[in-house]
Structure formats: structure tokens, C-alpha cells
Design an enzyme around this catalytic site. Sequence first.
Site, mmCIF file in Angstrom:
data_model
loop_
_atom_site.group_PDB
_atom_site.id
_atom_site.type_symbol
_atom_site.label_atom_id
_atom_site.label_comp_id
_atom_site.label_asym_id
_atom_site.label_seq_id
_atom_site.Cartn_x
_atom_site.Cartn_y
_atom_site.Cartn_z
ATOM 1 N N LYS A 73 84.935 42.056 37.624
ATOM 2 C CA LYS A 73 83.794 41.472 37.304
ATOM 3 C C LYS A 73 82.707 40.746 36.333
ATOM 4 O O LYS A 73 82.305 39.824 36.698
ATOM 5 C CB LYS A 73 82.910 43.340 36.966
ATOM 6 C CG LYS A 73 82.947 44.263 37.453
ATOM 7 C CD LYS A 73 82.979 46.228 37.327
ATOM 8 C CE LYS A 73 83.459 46.190 35.870
ATOM 9 N NZ LYS A 73 84.356 46.522 36.134
ATOM 10 N N THR A 74 83.445 40.523 35.186
ATOM 11 C CA THR A 74 83.192 39.742 34.501
ATOM 12 C C THR A 74 82.956 38.135 34.664
ATOM 13 O O THR A 74 82.790 37.271 34.668
ATOM 14 C CB THR A 74 83.508 39.662 33.035
ATOM 15 O OG1 THR A 74 84.404 40.909 32.431
ATOM 16 C CG2 THR A 74 83.561 39.033 31.896
ATOM 17 N N ASP A 118 78.008 43.868 30.353
ATOM 18 C CA ASP A 118 78.921 44.438 30.425
ATOM 19 C C ASP A 118 78.641 46.043 30.117
ATOM 20 O O ASP A 118 77.846 46.179 29.518
ATOM 21 C CB ASP A 118 80.425 44.188 29.917
ATOM 22 C CG ASP A 118 81.550 44.741 30.522
ATOM 23 O OD1 ASP A 118 81.050 45.201 31.663
ATOM 24 O OD2 ASP A 118 82.739 44.344 30.201
ATOM 25 N N THR A 167 81.540 51.086 35.145
ATOM 26 C CA THR A 167 81.997 50.911 36.188
ATOM 27 C C THR A 167 81.597 52.820 36.279
ATOM 28 O O THR A 167 82.489 53.674 38.050
ATOM 29 C CB THR A 167 83.464 51.881 34.684
ATOM 30 O OG1 THR A 167 82.779 52.589 33.761
ATOM 31 C CG2 THR A 167 84.293 50.580 34.750
ATOM 32 N N ARG A 226 93.728 42.082 36.325
ATOM 33 C CA ARG A 226 93.909 42.836 34.269
ATOM 34 C C ARG A 226 95.576 43.096 34.861
ATOM 35 O O ARG A 226 96.396 42.324 33.955
ATOM 36 C CB ARG A 226 93.352 43.316 34.239
ATOM 37 C CG ARG A 226 93.487 43.310 32.038
ATOM 38 C CD ARG A 226 92.419 44.036 32.278
ATOM 39 N NE ARG A 226 91.506 43.557 32.023
ATOM 40 C CZ ARG A 226 89.685 44.309 32.045
ATOM 41 N NH1 ARG A 226 90.270 44.897 32.145
ATOM 42 N NH2 ARG A 226 88.852 42.764 31.483
HETATM 43 P P1 ADP Z 1 85.845 43.445 34.254
HETATM 44 O O1 ADP Z 1 85.191 42.487 34.357
HETATM 45 O O2 ADP Z 1 85.849 43.405 35.955
HETATM 46 O O3 ADP Z 1 87.296 44.222 33.954
HETATM 47 P P2 ADP Z 1 87.556 41.048 34.322
HETATM 48 O O4 ADP Z 1 86.981 40.165 35.192
HETATM 49 O O5 ADP Z 1 87.546 40.918 33.187
HETATM 50 O O6 ADP Z 1 87.478 42.400 34.574
HETATM 51 O O7 ADP Z 1 89.065 40.623 34.903
HETATM 52 C C1 ADP Z 1 90.221 40.997 34.490
HETATM 53 C C2 ADP Z 1 91.581 39.596 34.810
HETATM 54 O O8 ADP Z 1 91.739 39.890 35.985
HETATM 55 C C3 ADP Z 1 91.185 38.345 34.687
HETATM 56 O O9 ADP Z 1 91.040 38.426 33.073
HETATM 57 C C4 ADP Z 1 91.312 37.641 35.566
HETATM 58 O O10 ADP Z 1 92.372 36.932 35.832
HETATM 59 C C5 ADP Z 1 91.723 38.583 36.802
HETATM 60 N N1 ADP Z 1 90.846 38.907 37.710
HETATM 61 C C6 ADP Z 1 89.573 39.765 38.690
HETATM 62 N N2 ADP Z 1 90.111 39.056 39.896
HETATM 63 C C7 ADP Z 1 90.074 37.859 39.973
HETATM 64 C C8 ADP Z 1 90.372 38.188 41.340
HETATM 65 N N3 ADP Z 1 89.360 37.749 42.576
HETATM 66 N N4 ADP Z 1 91.417 36.893 41.461
HETATM 67 C C9 ADP Z 1 92.439 35.766 40.654
HETATM 68 N N5 ADP Z 1 91.951 37.148 39.501
HETATM 69 C C10 ADP Z 1 91.038 37.837 39.271
#
Ligand code: ADP
Length: 350
Positions: A73-74, A118, A167, A226
Site C-alpha cells: 500500500k505504501t 496510513d 488493513t 514484505r
Molecule cells: P504496506 O504499506 O501494504 O504495509 P509496503 O508498501 O510497505 O506494504 O510494502 C512492503 C515491502 O514489500 C516494500 O518494501 C516493497 O519492497 C515490497 N513490495 C510490496 N509490494 C510489492 C510489489 N507489488 N512488487 C514488488 N515489491 C513489493
Amino acid sequence: MDHYNQLLENSVVSASFQEIADRQENALRPKMLADFQGQARLKENLSIFIQAALKRGEALDHTFLIGPPGLGKTTLASIIANEMGSEIRMTSAPALDKPKDLAGILTNVTENSIFFIDEIHRLKPALEEMLYIAMEDFEIDWIIGQGPSARTMRIPLPPFTLVGATTKAGSVSSPLASRFGITAHIEFYNEEELANIIHRSSKIVDVKISEEAVLTLARCSRGTPRIANRLLRRLRDFASVLGEGTITNEIVHNGLKRLGIDQQGLENQDRNILRAIIEHYDGGPVGAETLSISVGEALESLEDFYEPYLIQKGYLKRTPRGRMATSKAYELLNIKKKRNTPDDDQGLLF
Ligand code: ADP
């Protein structure tokens, strides 16, 4: 580092690595949509909406990103900013305490830029109200003074895009949820998509990994990029100390065993949760709060981190009367079912 990052971090590596891991996570974040693996439909739609907004020279519609922690998401929020060629400001709802915290950011957003919040389900009601007026009318009402002499000042804002991530979509109020023009559900990744992510990350962190090892790791990463990335870094450590530097399938099996992770990516705590439902509550139903106390886990991490994957894998069911273990959970833990009720109870899912 938010609650979930910390949780994920603690579950696979020691806390002392957190800061370094955070920096490493940023290094692995894809910058543009083309590098973002999986989520094909979401990516295609988003790309169209971005191109259309760019063509019109307007801000992208407010975008709501929903999905379990670690699914991107981030990352997507910053990709949207990069694709739009615009600035991004990032915060999380628990960091916004008073209306002035939010007003301070809103009055500083620039035209067509991205404002990312977030954990938006944790926004306080007063701030939520300010936010949805800002989203709809691009202005905020600011109260100056107190008591009878108080008056409202209307502050206009430039058009901007709010990207909200959660989430827990169900915990976001409907007035707020309805102000998002684009809603995207991010799903768990399949093994092929995770394998692509592991390939890409292994090149960035400069470690050799065998094809077989990529597939095993993809299978054990809970459908979550992640986790795949963090396990990759830990396995790189095992490979460099216990092996010859290359992550082989043997290193993956050995490393995951040392980390208490099984062939499907389940950790000890996953098994504790299922065991508690079966042994203490006769297979369920048991309320989430009672269960969280039983296994010594925060309710939020039980609901947001552990349960979605256990449900997806078919080990757990959420019913209106509580959580229930499925026959598959009994099989996993090698426990004989005493009675037939759990799977026979076709409680409504919610
Ligand atoms: P969330 O905000 O949903 O908790 P993040 O955006 O922080 O998740 O993602 C976590 C890690 O996973 C990031 O550092 C990124 O490197 C990796 N990641 C997430 N989605 C992808 C994707 N579709 N392709 C490649 N790497 C991804």
C-alpha cells in the site's frame, strides 16, 4: 516504523535490525508501476486513471488502498506520486493527534500532489470530519477563538489526491469511505508473483539464489512481499555464514527451520492460535478478544496479521459467533476431532 512493520520484523528477525531493515525495505521498493509485480487488474486500472488525470492536467481522484500489511500500500502511494510526477507527503493516522496536526499538513499540500495517510481507520472522528470536507470541497473550516466570540474561517486548499491505506476497511466510517473515487483491494500474491519479487530483490541486494530456492521461499512467504524480502535477507545471512554465499534450497529449508517457519509460511504463533482454539475452546467458536488473551497476542495483530492468512489457507473461519478451527487445522496439528461441529457449523462469514 508502524505496529505491523514491527510485528513482521519481530517475527522474523531480532529487533536490533529494525532500523537497517527499514532502510533496506526502501531500497527494495519499486518506484514505477512497471516494476510493481502482480495485482494486474489493479495496476492496469490505476495506470488508466493516472494517464487520464495527467491528460486533463488534474489531480488524480482520492484513492483508497485496502489490504493486509506488507502487500504494497505504501509502495503504491509513492508509485502514484512518481507516475503523476508530483510531490508526496506521508503520515499515519495515529501520528495525527489534534485537528491542528492535520490542518498543518493540509494547508501545505501543493496542487495535484499526493497526501498519504496510513492506517486511516485509526483517524480520530474530529479529524475525520475535517478530512472529508477537505477531500470534497478542497477547503477546511478553522475555528478561531473560543466561546461566543469564536468564528469559523474557511481556508481554501489546492486540489490534491488523498491516498488512504487501511488493513480494516470495515472500520472506516462511510462518509469518509464514500469520498474516495478509486478503491483498490490489494490481494495476497501468488507464488509466481512472489517469485518475481524475490528475483528482483535478490538482484538489488546482490545475492545469488537458485531457482528451486526462489520457489520454496515464494511458497513460505505468506503471500506477502514484505515477508519474502525480509526472509530473503535473513537467508542471505545464513548463506554467507553457513554456506558458500549462494542461497540454495537446502539453505532455505535449514534457515526457515531455524526461524520456526514451516513449508507454508506458518509461524509458531499461527500454530499456537489454532491449537488454542482446538484445545481450550473445543474447536470454537471463540471471540477474538478471548483468543488474543489466550495466545498473548495483541488483538490488532491477531486480526490483521495472523487471521487473514490462516483464513486464506483454510485453517480458520470467522463466524458471527467467533473464530473456529477447520478440519484442516486439526490435520495440521495432528489432533483428532472430538466432535463434528466445527466444520458443520456453516456460520455466516462476516
Ligand atoms: P504496506 O504499506 O501494504 O504495509 P509496503 O508498501 O510497505 O506494504 O510494502 C512492503 C515491502 O514489500 C516494500 O518494501 C516493497 O519492497 C515490497 N513490495 C510490496 N509490494 C510489492 C510489489 N507489488 N512488487 C514488488 N515489491 C513489493
